[in-house]
Design a protein around this motif. Structure first.
Motif, mmCIF file in Angstrom:
data_model
loop_
_atom_site.group_PDB
_atom_site.id
_atom_site.type_symbol
_atom_site.label_atom_id
_atom_site.label_comp_id
_atom_site.label_asym_id
_atom_site.label_seq_id
_atom_site.Cartn_x
_atom_site.Cartn_y
_atom_site.Cartn_z
ATOM 1 N N ALA A 123 38.045 -20.588 94.416
ATOM 2 C CA ALA A 123 39.478 -20.802 94.622
ATOM 3 C C ALA A 123 40.184 -19.524 95.043
ATOM 4 N N ILE A 124 39.898 -18.412 94.359
ATOM 5 C CA ILE A 124 40.634 -17.174 94.604
ATOM 6 C C ILE A 124 40.222 -16.531 95.924
ATOM 7 N N LYS A 125 38.917 -16.408 96.149
ATOM 8 C CA LYS A 125 38.449 -15.697 97.349
ATOM 9 C C LYS A 125 38.355 -16.608 98.566
ATOM 10 N N HIS A 126 37.838 -17.808 98.360
ATOM 11 C CA HIS A 126 37.554 -18.671 99.510
ATOM 12 C C HIS A 126 38.577 -19.804 99.682
ATOM 13 N N GLY A 127 39.446 -20.015 98.709
ATOM 14 C CA GLY A 127 40.454 -21.059 98.836
ATOM 15 C C GLY A 127 39.885 -22.464 98.918
ATOM 16 N N ARG A 128 38.890 -22.746 98.090
ATOM 17 C CA ARG A 128 38.232 -24.054 98.121
ATOM 18 C C ARG A 128 38.362 -24.745 96.766
ATOM 19 N N ARG A 129 38.290 -26.099 96.800
ATOM 20 C CA ARG A 129 38.382 -26.932 95.604
ATOM 21 C C ARG A 129 37.068 -27.676 95.395
ATOM 22 N N ALA A 130 36.852 -28.105 94.153
ATOM 23 C CA ALA A 130 35.587 -28.757 93.808
ATOM 24 C C ALA A 130 35.379 -30.061 94.554
ATOM 25 N N ASP A 131 36.460 -30.809 94.802
ATOM 26 C CA ASP A 131 36.299 -32.104 95.471
ATOM 27 C C ASP A 131 36.428 -32.016 96.983
ATOM 28 N N GLY A 132 36.624 -30.792 97.532
ATOM 29 C CA GLY A 132 36.625 -30.613 98.971
ATOM 30 C C GLY A 132 37.929 -30.937 99.662
ATOM 31 N N ARG A 133 39.038 -31.047 98.925
ATOM 32 C CA ARG A 133 40.311 -31.399 99.580
ATOM 33 C C ARG A 133 40.860 -30.218 100.371
ATOM 34 N N GLY A 134 41.621 -30.523 101.427
ATOM 35 C CA GLY A 134 42.280 -29.490 102.217
ATOM 36 C C GLY A 134 41.305 -28.602 102.959
#
Length: 916
Positions: free
Chosen positions: A445-456
């Motif tokens: 989340a902090i470095k790559h800006g990603r979520r567990a379910d792949g949204r956005g």
């Protein structure tokens, strides 16, 4: 009588036939009628010579006259998708939700895994099947009478019997398995007229579809009701007074599985009835055969494909040799860190892939964009089940890597001692797995800006809201208000039920002991000499009678009639239900009442109370319910949104719509490390994250929030979360307005309540009166108010400021009750003509009751001629008896009212003649 488990009033108005919107475009709908295409008719040519019973000639009974019930529809893929299977069945306006959940049995997890042991378990005659049948009170538009007005009580005898009938039908056909199976059947709508099918039969048919892959063959059920003239009603939920017998029948294509019968019918006719029932189930079996489950079968994805997505080697036992760097360790904590670093290096980027990082070179945006909803055109999100499988694979891989671990020399002895414990390896793998996923989630989340379910994407994933879907209404019109709200995989079915204020929850003093009276009720009616029609009571009476009531009413010395104030009752309340099937699990122990449900329900209730109208503007008790059908985070926040829509559907004039959303936190290891707020967190982000901040409010204000943290947080993080949640709520309210207007056909638009209450909702009429006249409405011992409720089938509520609230389902009965109330509180006017009742005869005249509970004197001089009085030497009582009798109705005119004492002087409206 085979019925649902509720005591229901027959005074409800018939609701308009409406189409339930709980079936959506994703849902496959199959139609069927319970009547066979080519039924075997049974003419009245029987040679039976049974005697007539109750005027019924069974030898001439003809079952050829069959009246079919409503068509039956089944739908899947729309609701409760985290269960193994879920089916929504509808028959007219009757709606049933059947869900199936399963889990390995305790014996399977503990016993030997040898092939012979598995064979013995499969041969066991015991099937670990649990059937839970529940009748929801909102299904009939009523508020429960239990202490906390909750559906999650101990099942009633009727519900238990219905569950047993379903169990007995399914158990013989269920395939042997090592799993525990939990079947839940909940009645979501059940109209009190002939517009709905029988709930138990519909529940069993829905259960058969839900258990389609676990049954040896499908099963179908019908409910037959035989009338006195031989007419057979099929799957009709409303009892008929002309019914002579009832049959609940369940069978397969060619065999009988379960039957329940009640009534009186000769054997020959009964056999014919059973054969007729067997013919009626055939089209239902055809319908079940055609039904296709539309949910995506994500379990069919191969394990090797998932391992490939995580960057793990194929599951062939091949080990990757990586030279380990030795470090100096001195204690158990450092030993664990050594083991953790060892596993982390060998797992590599697989844990980051679990949280949506497919390219390590891509870095997320540091600027938080405005919240937006994940659209239908965007890539589909990773499901909870699929992600859980990936997590388990990663955990198993960690345990395999631990086999190759060699501790440093400093920790060799400690490591050997730890390994002597047989449970050390699984426990160690769990701890390493949990810590690794927590770090990976924060880094993703902090470095790559990603979520567990792949949204956005890498720029807006942390401020993207899961896909929203909602339907208003979700249930037929017999439910006062309903909605189905879905956010991602979290889904809630919400309802609103309206009732009189006394249906609210009494506020009890926890320090006041409950003392039950030991006084026995005397069945004898004292003071039998009191004339019928009089409301004159003695203070010593235990039972009270008048022409107002249809049954005896026991006096209650503490009856006040006041129940409309918030000080005495909770007029509005919410009840939150979180069943095990919403997580895809099997129910263990009784449902309802645990800490989680109470806390989440209280939070949702607090968020909604500020927007509800006060008792002056909307004098109803408001019962709000939320049944979580699927859960993957923030189910309490979804409840607030869903109940808001249900309130609008019910026509409750709320001050402003409320939405709710939760904010999570991905935090670094130290205070200097950056952090990233996560909008609309899922269950795993709640578990591995550092914060769960639940925030509810309107577009301009917060109505409630609740903060859960793993460690203390600085204030600026809370401020940022509140502002982010506000932007998220505004975005959600915009989507709620759009979809509610579309699904309701314009009845709910601009997030404003519908213009009028539904036909099934009770109506209220208000009579204002002088507060000093309250005694006339209450009566001694609360007799008058309770008798009026019984006579007119209404509910009366008196307020201190002088308002009488009349609630009832029948508008005409409410009108009559209003007229009676106005009689009780009105004043007798000079010159007015009234219908009176003679309640007592004296020497000087007759005492006549007018306007209910108001007495006046009709002097003897107004009843007989003066010459007759003079000629009568033996007293005037006989003269009074010659013209009037106690209990006689007579039209009188008010001649005068004493301004000081209030005594009323009456005279006959027409000249009287001597009575015979």
């Amino acid at each position: 009588m085979i019925r649902n488990g509720l005591r229901i009033s027959r005074g409800l108005r018939r609701p308009r036939p409406t189409q339930s919107t709980i079936f959506g475009p994703r849902c496959h709908v199959a139609l069927a009628t319970s009547r066979p295409e080519s039924p075997r008719w049974f003419a009245a040519n029987s040679s039976d010579t049974e005697a007539k019973e109750d005027g019924i000639d069974y030898s001439k009974m003809n079952f050829g006259s069959v009246i079919d019930g409503p068509q039956i529809r089944f739908g899947s893929g729309k609701i409760a998708n985290l269960t193994e299977s879920s089916i929504v069945g509808a028959s007219g306006e009757t709606v049933v939700m059947a869900t199936v959940a399963s889990s390995p049995t305790e014996d399977q997890s503990k016993s030997s895994s040898s092939a012979f042991s598995q064979y013995l378990r499969q041969q066991s005659s015991f099937v670990p099947l649990t059937v839970d049948y529940r009748q929801r009170h909102h299904a009939v538009g009523k508020i429960p009478t239990s202490g906390n007005r909750s559906d999650n009580r101990r099942p009633s005898d009727e519900e238990t019997l219905a569950g047993r009938a379903i169990d007995r039908s399914i158990r013989p056909l269920i395939k042997k398995s090592d799993e525990s199976i939990h079947l839940s059947c909940s009645i979501q709508a059940c109209p009190l007229n002939d517009q709905g099918g029988h709930p138990i039969a519909l529940a069993l048919n829905s259960a058969s579809v839900a258990l389609k892959n676990r049954l040896q063959e499908p099963i179908a059920c019908v409910y037959l009701n035989v009338m006195r003239d031989g007419t057979v009603l099929v799957d009709q939920s409303t009892p008929n007074k002309d019914s002579i017998c009832e049959l609940l029948y369940a069978g397969t294509r060619d065999k009988v599985v379960m039957m329940e019968f009640s009534g009186m019918l000769p054997e020959t006719n009964l056999i014919n009835l059973i054969e007729l029932a067997h013919g009626c189930v055939q089209p239902l079996l055809d319908t079940q055969k055609m039904l296709v489950d539309t949910r995506k079968k994500q379990e069919e994805i191969e394990d090797d494909t998932l391992r490939k997505e995580l960057g793990l080697p194929p599951a062939d036992g091949t080990k990757i040799s990586i030279e380990r760097e030795s470090t100096a360790v001195s204690d158990s904590e450092e030993l664990f860190e050594e083991i953790f670093d060892f596993c982390k290096k060998r797992i590599g980027e697989s844990s980051l892939r679990l949280f949506g990082v497919s390219d390590l070179s891509k870095v997320g945006s540091e600027v938080a964009l405005a919240p937006q909803v994940h659209g239908s055109s965007d890539p589909p999100l990773v499901s909870k089940k699929l992600r859980g499988r990936k997590e388990q694979m990663l955990r198993d891989e960690i345990q395999q890597k631990l086999v190759d671990f060699e501790p440093s020399k400093q920790q060799l002895d400690s490591y050997k001692e730890m390994m002597d414990d047989g449970n050390a390896m699984p426990t160690l793998a769990d701890l390493v797995h949990s810590k690794l996923l927590k770090e990976s989630m924060a880094k993703a989340a902090i470095k790559h800006g990603r979520r567990a379910d792949g949204r956005g994407d890498y720029s807006n994933a942390c401020t993207t809201i899961r896909p929203l879907s909602m339907e208003v209404p979700a249930l037929p019109a017999c439910v006062h208000g309903s909605s189905l709200f879905t956010r991602g995989e979290t889904q809630v079915l919400c309802t609103v039920t309206l009732g009189p204020p006394k249906d609210g929850i009494p506020i009890k003093d926890p320090y006041k002991p409950i003392v039950e009276s030991s006084k026995k009720v005397d069945e004898k009616l004292p003071h039998q000499d009191l004339p019928v029609g009089s409301l004159r009571y003695l203070n010593t009476q235990e039972y009270l009678e008048s022409d107002l009531n249809t049954r005896r009413v026991m006096a209650d010395r503490e009856q006040t009639g006041d129940s409309g104030t918030m000080k005495e009752r909770r007029r509005a309340f919410l009840q939150y239900d979180f069943p095990a099937f919403s997580k895809g699990e099997v129910q263990k122990g009784p449902s309802g009442g645990n800490r989680r449900e109470i806390g989440h329900g209280a939070l949702a209730e607090k968020a909604l109370l500020p927007i509800l109208p006060d008792a002056e503007a909307f004098p109803y008790a408001i019962r709000m319910t939320s049944e979580v059908t699927s859960s993957n985070g923030s189910s309490s926040m979804a409840t607030i949104c869903g109940v808001t829509l249900a309130l609008l559907d019910a026509g409750v004039p709320i001050a402003s719509p409320v939405a709710a959303i939760s904010v999570g936190l991905a935090d670094g290891k130290t205070e200097k490390d950056p952090h990233r707020l996560l909008l609309d967190i899922t269950g795993n982000e709640d578990y591995f994250g550092s914060m769960d901040f639940k925030i509810a409010g309107t577009d301009s204000a917060v109505t409630a929030f609740q903060l859960d943290v793993k460690s203390p947080l600085p204030l600026h993080v809370i401020s940022e979360a509140l502002l982010l949640a506000k932007d998220g709520r505004i975005e959600m309210l915009s989507e709620m307005e759009l979809q509610s207007r579309k699904t309701s056909g314009g009845d709910v638009s601009n997030l404003l309540p519908r213009s009028d209450l539904k036909d099934a909702a009770p109506r209220v009429n208000i009579v204002k009166y002088d507060p000093t006249r309250k005694k006339s409405l209450v009566g001694p011992g609360g007799a008058v108010i309770r008798q009026m409720e019984d006579r007119f089938n209404v509910s009366l509520d008196l307020t201190q400021e002088g308002r009488c609230l009349l609630f009832g389902d029948d508008r005409e009965m409410v009108r009559q009750a209003k007229a009676a109330v106005m009689d009780l509180v009105a004043d007798v006017e000079v010159g007015g003509v009234y219908e009176g009742t003679v309640i007592d005869l004296r020497d000087f005249g007759a005492i006549i009751e007018v306007l209910r509970n108001k007495e006046g004197l009709c002097h003897i001089s107004e009843l007989v001629e003066k010459d007759d009085i003079k000629r009568n030497k033996s007293g005037t009582l006989g003269l009074v008896h010659s013209v009037l009798k106690v209990g006689q109705k007579i039209d009188v005119v008010c001649d005068a009212v004493d301004p000081v004492q209030g005594t009323i002087r009456l005279k006959p409206y027409k000249k009287l003649s001597a009575t015979k």
